[in-house]
Design a protein around this motif. Structure first.
Motif, PDB file in Angstrom:
ATOM      1  N   TYR A  59      -8.923  -0.768 -14.814  1.00 31.82           N
ATOM      2  CA  TYR A  59      -9.169   0.432 -15.618  1.00 31.82           C
ATOM      3  C   TYR A  59      -8.322   1.593 -15.114  1.00 31.82           C
ATOM      4  O   TYR A  59      -7.767   2.369 -15.912  1.00 31.82           O
ATOM      5  CB  TYR A  59     -10.650   0.796 -15.566  1.00 31.82           C
ATOM      6  N   LEU A  60      -8.197   1.731 -13.786  1.00 31.21           N
ATOM      7  CA  LEU A  60      -7.368   2.782 -13.211  1.00 31.21           C
ATOM      8  C   LEU A  60      -5.909   2.599 -13.622  1.00 31.21           C
ATOM      9  O   LEU A  60      -5.229   3.568 -13.985  1.00 31.21           O
ATOM     10  CB  LEU A  60      -7.500   2.771 -11.686  1.00 31.21           C
ATOM     11  N   ALA A  61      -5.426   1.360 -13.584  1.00 27.61           N
ATOM     12  CA  ALA A  61      -4.043   1.079 -13.972  1.00 27.61           C
ATOM     13  C   ALA A  61      -3.806   1.407 -15.447  1.00 27.61           C
ATOM     14  O   ALA A  61      -2.765   1.973 -15.820  1.00 27.61           O
ATOM     15  CB  ALA A  61      -3.715  -0.385 -13.692  1.00 27.61           C
ATOM     16  N   GLU A  62      -4.776   1.073 -16.294  1.00 27.48           N
ATOM     17  CA  GLU A  62      -4.647   1.363 -17.721  1.00 27.48           C
ATOM     18  C   GLU A  62      -4.678   2.870 -17.963  1.00 27.48           C
ATOM     19  O   GLU A  62      -3.920   3.398 -18.796  1.00 27.48           O
ATOM     20  CB  GLU A  62      -5.778   0.682 -18.494  1.00 27.48           C
ATOM     21  N   THR A  63      -5.525   3.576 -17.226  1.00 29.70           N
ATOM     22  CA  THR A  63      -5.644   5.026 -17.404  1.00 29.70           C
ATOM     23  C   THR A  63      -4.332   5.734 -17.077  1.00 29.70           C
ATOM     24  O   THR A  63      -3.899   6.639 -17.803  1.00 29.70           O
ATOM     25  CB  THR A  63      -6.775   5.577 -16.514  1.00 29.70           C
ATOM     26  N   TRP A  64      -3.696   5.329 -15.976  1.00 28.89           N
ATOM     27  CA  TRP A  64      -2.466   5.985 -15.534  1.00 28.89           C
ATOM     28  C   TRP A  64      -1.212   5.326 -16.120  1.00 28.89           C
ATOM     29  O   TRP A  64      -0.115   5.902 -16.054  1.00 28.89           O
ATOM     30  CB  TRP A  64      -2.384   5.975 -14.016  1.00 28.89           C
ATOM     31  N   GLY A  65      -1.338   4.105 -16.618  1.00 30.09           N
ATOM     32  CA  GLY A  65      -0.192   3.423 -17.182  1.00 30.09           C
ATOM     33  C   GLY A  65       0.818   2.974 -16.149  1.00 30.09           C
ATOM     34  O   GLY A  65       2.035   2.999 -16.394  1.00 30.09           O
ATOM     35  N   CYS A  66       0.328   2.547 -14.987  1.00 32.66           N
ATOM     36  CA  CYS A  66       1.223   2.083 -13.927  1.00 32.66           C
ATOM     37  C   CYS A  66       0.480   1.108 -13.023  1.00 32.66           C
ATOM     38  O   CYS A  66      -0.753   1.056 -13.036  1.00 32.66           O
ATOM     39  CB  CYS A  66       1.754   3.264 -13.106  1.00 32.66           C
ATOM     40  N   PRO A  67       1.193   0.322 -12.204  1.00 32.79           N
ATOM     41  CA  PRO A  67       0.517  -0.617 -11.307  1.00 32.79           C
ATOM     42  C   PRO A  67      -0.246   0.100 -10.199  1.00 32.79           C
ATOM     43  O   PRO A  67       0.110   1.217  -9.800  1.00 32.79           O
ATOM     44  CB  PRO A  67       1.665  -1.455 -10.735  1.00 32.79           C
ATOM     45  N   VAL A  68      -1.296  -0.557  -9.722  1.00 29.30           N
ATOM     46  CA  VAL A  68      -2.137  -0.030  -8.649  1.00 29.30           C
ATOM     47  C   VAL A  68      -2.109  -1.030  -7.498  1.00 29.30           C
ATOM     48  O   VAL A  68      -2.461  -2.202  -7.678  1.00 29.30           O
ATOM     49  CB  VAL A  68      -3.590   0.174  -9.128  1.00 29.30           C
ATOM     50  N   PHE A  69      -1.698  -0.563  -6.324  1.00 34.38           N
ATOM     51  CA  PHE A  69      -1.589  -1.439  -5.153  1.00 34.38           C
ATOM     52  C   PHE A  69      -2.706  -1.141  -4.164  1.00 34.38           C
ATOM     53  O   PHE A  69      -3.045   0.021  -3.919  1.00 34.38           O
ATOM     54  CB  PHE A  69      -0.233  -1.258  -4.468  1.00 34.38           C
ATOM     55  N   ASN A  70      -3.239  -2.199  -3.604  1.00 36.35           N
ATOM     56  CA  ASN A  70      -4.346  -2.090  -2.660  1.00 36.35           C
ATOM     57  C   ASN A  70      -3.827  -2.053  -1.227  1.00 36.35           C
ATOM     58  O   ASN A  70      -2.916  -2.797  -0.865  1.00 36.35           O
ATOM     59  CB  ASN A  70      -5.284  -3.290  -2.836  1.00 36.35           C
ATOM     60  N   THR A  71      -4.409  -1.184  -0.417  1.00 31.63           N
ATOM     61  CA  THR A  71      -4.158  -1.188   1.026  1.00 31.63           C
ATOM     62  C   THR A  71      -5.492  -1.187   1.752  1.00 31.63           C
ATOM     63  O   THR A  71      -6.508  -0.728   1.219  1.00 31.63           O
ATOM     64  CB  THR A  71      -3.349   0.038   1.477  1.00 31.63           C
ATOM     65  N   TYR A  72      -5.470  -1.699   2.960  1.00 30.96           N
ATOM     66  CA  TYR A  72      -6.680  -1.791   3.776  1.00 30.96           C
ATOM     67  C   TYR A  72      -6.300  -1.365   5.183  1.00 30.96           C
ATOM     68  O   TYR A  72      -5.486  -2.016   5.834  1.00 30.96           O
ATOM     69  CB  TYR A  72      -7.212  -3.225   3.759  1.00 30.96           C
ATOM     70  N   GLY A  73      -6.832  -0.239   5.620  1.00 29.32           N
ATOM     71  CA  GLY A  73      -6.457   0.246   6.942  1.00 29.32           C
ATOM     72  C   GLY A  73      -7.614   0.922   7.642  1.00 29.32           C
ATOM     73  O   GLY A  73      -8.633   1.258   7.035  1.00 29.32           O
ATOM     74  N   SER A  74      -7.440   1.132   8.945  1.00 25.75           N
ATOM     75  CA  SER A  74      -8.470   1.777   9.731  1.00 25.75           C
ATOM     76  C   SER A  74      -7.850   2.351  10.993  1.00 25.75           C
ATOM     77  O   SER A  74      -6.750   1.965  11.404  1.00 25.75           O
ATOM     78  CB  SER A  74      -9.572   0.782  10.121  1.00 25.75           C
ATOM     79  N   THR A  75      -8.578   3.286  11.608  1.00 22.92           N
ATOM     80  CA  THR A  75      -8.136   3.846  12.883  1.00 22.92           C
ATOM     81  C   THR A  75      -8.017   2.748  13.936  1.00 22.92           C
ATOM     82  O   THR A  75      -7.178   2.824  14.836  1.00 22.92           O
ATOM     83  CB  THR A  75      -9.130   4.919  13.354  1.00 22.92           C
ATOM     84  N   GLU A  76      -8.852   1.719  13.805  1.00 22.93           N
ATOM     85  CA  GLU A  76      -8.826   0.616  14.780  1.00 22.93           C
ATOM     86  C   GLU A  76      -7.527  -0.187  14.733  1.00 22.93           C
ATOM     87  O   GLU A  76      -7.237  -0.932  15.664  1.00 22.93           O
ATOM     88  CB  GLU A  76     -10.007  -0.319  14.540  1.00 22.93           C
ATOM     89  N   GLY A  77      -6.757  -0.076  13.670  1.00 25.56           N
ATOM     90  CA  GLY A  77      -5.456  -0.731  13.657  1.00 25.56           C
ATOM     91  C   GLY A  77      -5.221  -1.738  12.555  1.00 25.56           C
ATOM     92  O   GLY A  77      -4.138  -2.312  12.476  1.00 25.56           O
ATOM     93  N   THR A  78      -6.222  -1.995  11.695  1.00 26.30           N
ATOM     94  CA  THR A  78      -5.975  -2.903  10.570  1.00 26.30           C
ATOM     95  C   THR A  78      -5.230  -2.151   9.492  1.00 26.30           C
ATOM     96  O   THR A  78      -5.713  -1.141   8.991  1.00 26.30           O
ATOM     97  CB  THR A  78      -7.298  -3.430   9.995  1.00 26.30           C
ATOM     98  N   MET A  79      -4.047  -2.604   9.157  1.00 31.82           N
ATOM     99  CA  MET A  79      -3.276  -1.985   8.093  1.00 31.82           C
ATOM    100  C   MET A  79      -2.586  -3.095   7.315  1.00 31.82           C
ATOM    101  O   MET A  79      -1.574  -3.636   7.738  1.00 31.82           O
ATOM    102  CB  MET A  79      -2.268  -0.991   8.648  1.00 31.82           C
ATOM    103  N   CYS A  80      -3.167  -3.460   6.187  1.00 36.30           N
ATOM    104  CA  CYS A  80      -2.669  -4.549   5.358  1.00 36.30           C
ATOM    105  C   CYS A  80      -2.394  -3.995   3.965  1.00 36.30           C
ATOM    106  O   CYS A  80      -3.013  -3.019   3.549  1.00 36.30           O
ATOM    107  CB  CYS A  80      -3.704  -5.681   5.262  1.00 36.30           C
TER     108      CYS A  80
END
Length: 451
Positions: free
Chosen positions: A226-247
């Motif tokens: 729905y977010l992608a349709e609203t803005w008309g562009c791709p939406v990329f997911n990231t997952y990060g934390s202060t502990e060091g996970t950054m994917c």
């Protein structure tokens, strides 16, 4: 645009990557024993010889470290920061977690730590098509958390321009004057921004925005679509934390790539006693991986992220990257049990964001679990904001939600049929949900049976 940020490591063959990981596991464990007061005592208390940890599978021999463990070994729990793993002369910054679940956890970063953090984000940015000339609005905190600062450092190395608002409250002139090519924020920040910009006369699909990057909380495929349709562009997911996970996802949108040379992720069973096989869901447990000879201000061994995920694949991605890919992690704290079946906030969100329903809704929701009047019966109360509650097709919204929710929670179907589990709805005007009155990040799924 470059295809890879660090092609030699991002496309390394699996056997060579596994060898590199094991080398860094050995060095990191040895470094922890030599430089961290906590780990030195921890190894002795648990009768572990650090020299016995030779390959990443050996990490299973180590006890789990939790956020509570960190808090108990820093002031005011102890006089010193026992996870500090370098001299103060090497500490470049002191960072803290948000503290939403208690006293903030303290982390100490050397400049080398910052460069490694930035390396992870830079890889994600490049994998999503970013490069020189991109202008990125960052709607993330520039406070004690590392996220926004790490993105900024990574962007600098890629020749990108950062517009550091910190919050998604900027005026429409930012879009028209600076012509940013991307925005970073959470799903709901970006949806609220979209509604406000449209009210100010901005046609989102005609702007310069070419992509959105979302993170900070788990979300459903339906809300992303729905977010992608609203803005008309791709939406990329990231997952990060202060502990060091950054994917981060690449342009293939086929799972989040884990930078396995810098952070090791194991997926544990619910009892936290064994690894689960690829494809099965479990708790994500991370271990910092230090390049041989490097230093760290804080490192973590077998740290329970309290998030659940699964390994999608360790095979080469269509983008050419060889590092493993995981599904979008979900927070264990946002999982409830309904008559023996686990349900996460994301399951509720997916039911709300059914495509047919979104012509009537703005996406804002909150849900509560309550006991009904009869013993053993459970009610899921779902409150949604409608563009116009008087004209919304309430039956359609209810049917789409229940159908999707039960399709993914089949064990609840008999309970729904015999009415020991029921779903009730409330339809309100925009801005009328109770969560808008709460400070900080609101809980959208609350189990009131525990009150």
């Amino acid at each position: 645009m470059p295809k890879y940020h660090n092609p030699g490591i991002e496309t390394i063959v699996r056997d060579s990557l596994d060898t590199l990981i094991d080398d860094r596991v050995r060095y990191t464990v040895r470094y922890a024993n030599e430089h961290s007061l906590f780990y030195r005592h921890w190894f002795k208390q648990n009768g572990i010889d650090p020299g016995d940890i030779r390959v990443h599978e050996d990490l299973l021999q180590l006890p789990i470290v939790s956020g509570r463990t960190i808090r108990e070994h820093q002031p005011p729990g102890t006089p010193d920061f026992q996870f500090l793993s370098t001299g103060w002369g090497d500490v470049f910054t002191i960072q803290e977690t948000s503290g939403t679940s208690g006293t903030p956890k303290s982390f100490f970063l050397t400049w080398d730590d910052w460069k490694r953090y930035a390396e992870k984000y830079a890889r994600s940015f490049v994998s999503q098509g970013f490069g020189p000339g991109d202008r990125l609005v960052v709607c993330a905190s520039y406070g004690m958390n590392v996220g926004a600062n790490t993105m900024t450092l990574a962007a600098h190395g890629l020749g990108m321009t950062i517009i550091p608002f910190g919050k998604c409250d900027f005026a429409a002139r930012v879009i028209t004057a600076y012509r940013p090519t991307a925005i970073v924020g959470s799903v709901f920040k970006l949806l609220r921004l979209a509604r406000r910009l449209e009210q100010e006369g901005i046609r989102l699909k005609e702007t310069s925005i070419a992509r959105l990057v979302v993170g900070g909380e788990s979300f459903s495929d339906e809300s992303r679509a729905y977010l992608a349709e609203t803005w008309g562009c791709p939406v990329f997911n990231t997952y990060g934390s202060t502990e060091g996970t950054m994917c981060g996802e690449c342009t293939e949108l086929a799972g989040l790539h884990v930078p396995e040379d810098l952070v090791h992720l194991d997926i544990y069973d619910p009892q936290m006693k064994a690894f689960v096989s690829d494809g099965n869901c479990g708790r994500a447990v991370l271990t910092t991986l230090l390049p041989v000879g490097s230093k760290a201000g804080t490192l973590l061994l077998n740290y329970d992220t309290e998030d659940t995920t699964a390994v999608l694949s360790r095979e080469r991605c269509a983008c050419g990257r060889t590092h493993m890919r995981i599904v979008n992690p979900q927070r264990e704290a946002e999982t409830v049990w309904i008559l023996g079946t686990a349900a996460n906030r994301v399951d509720v969100e997916a039911g709300v964001f059914q495509p047919e329903s979104m012509q009537f809704l703005n996406g804002e929701y909150e849900a509560f679990l309550d006991n009904s009047g009869s013993p053993g019966e459970v009610v899921l109360q779902v409150n949604v904001e409608c563009l116009d509650p008087e004209t919304a097709d309430r039956r359609l919204i209810e049917d789409r939600f229940i159908g999707h929710f039960l399709k993914n929670k089949k064990n609840l179907i008999p309970h729904y049929e015999d009415k020991t589990f029921s779903v009730q709805f409330a339809f309100v005007h925009p801005g009328e949900l109770g969560l808008h009155k709460l400070r900080g990040r609101p809980k959208r799924l609350v189990d009131r049976r525990l009150a």
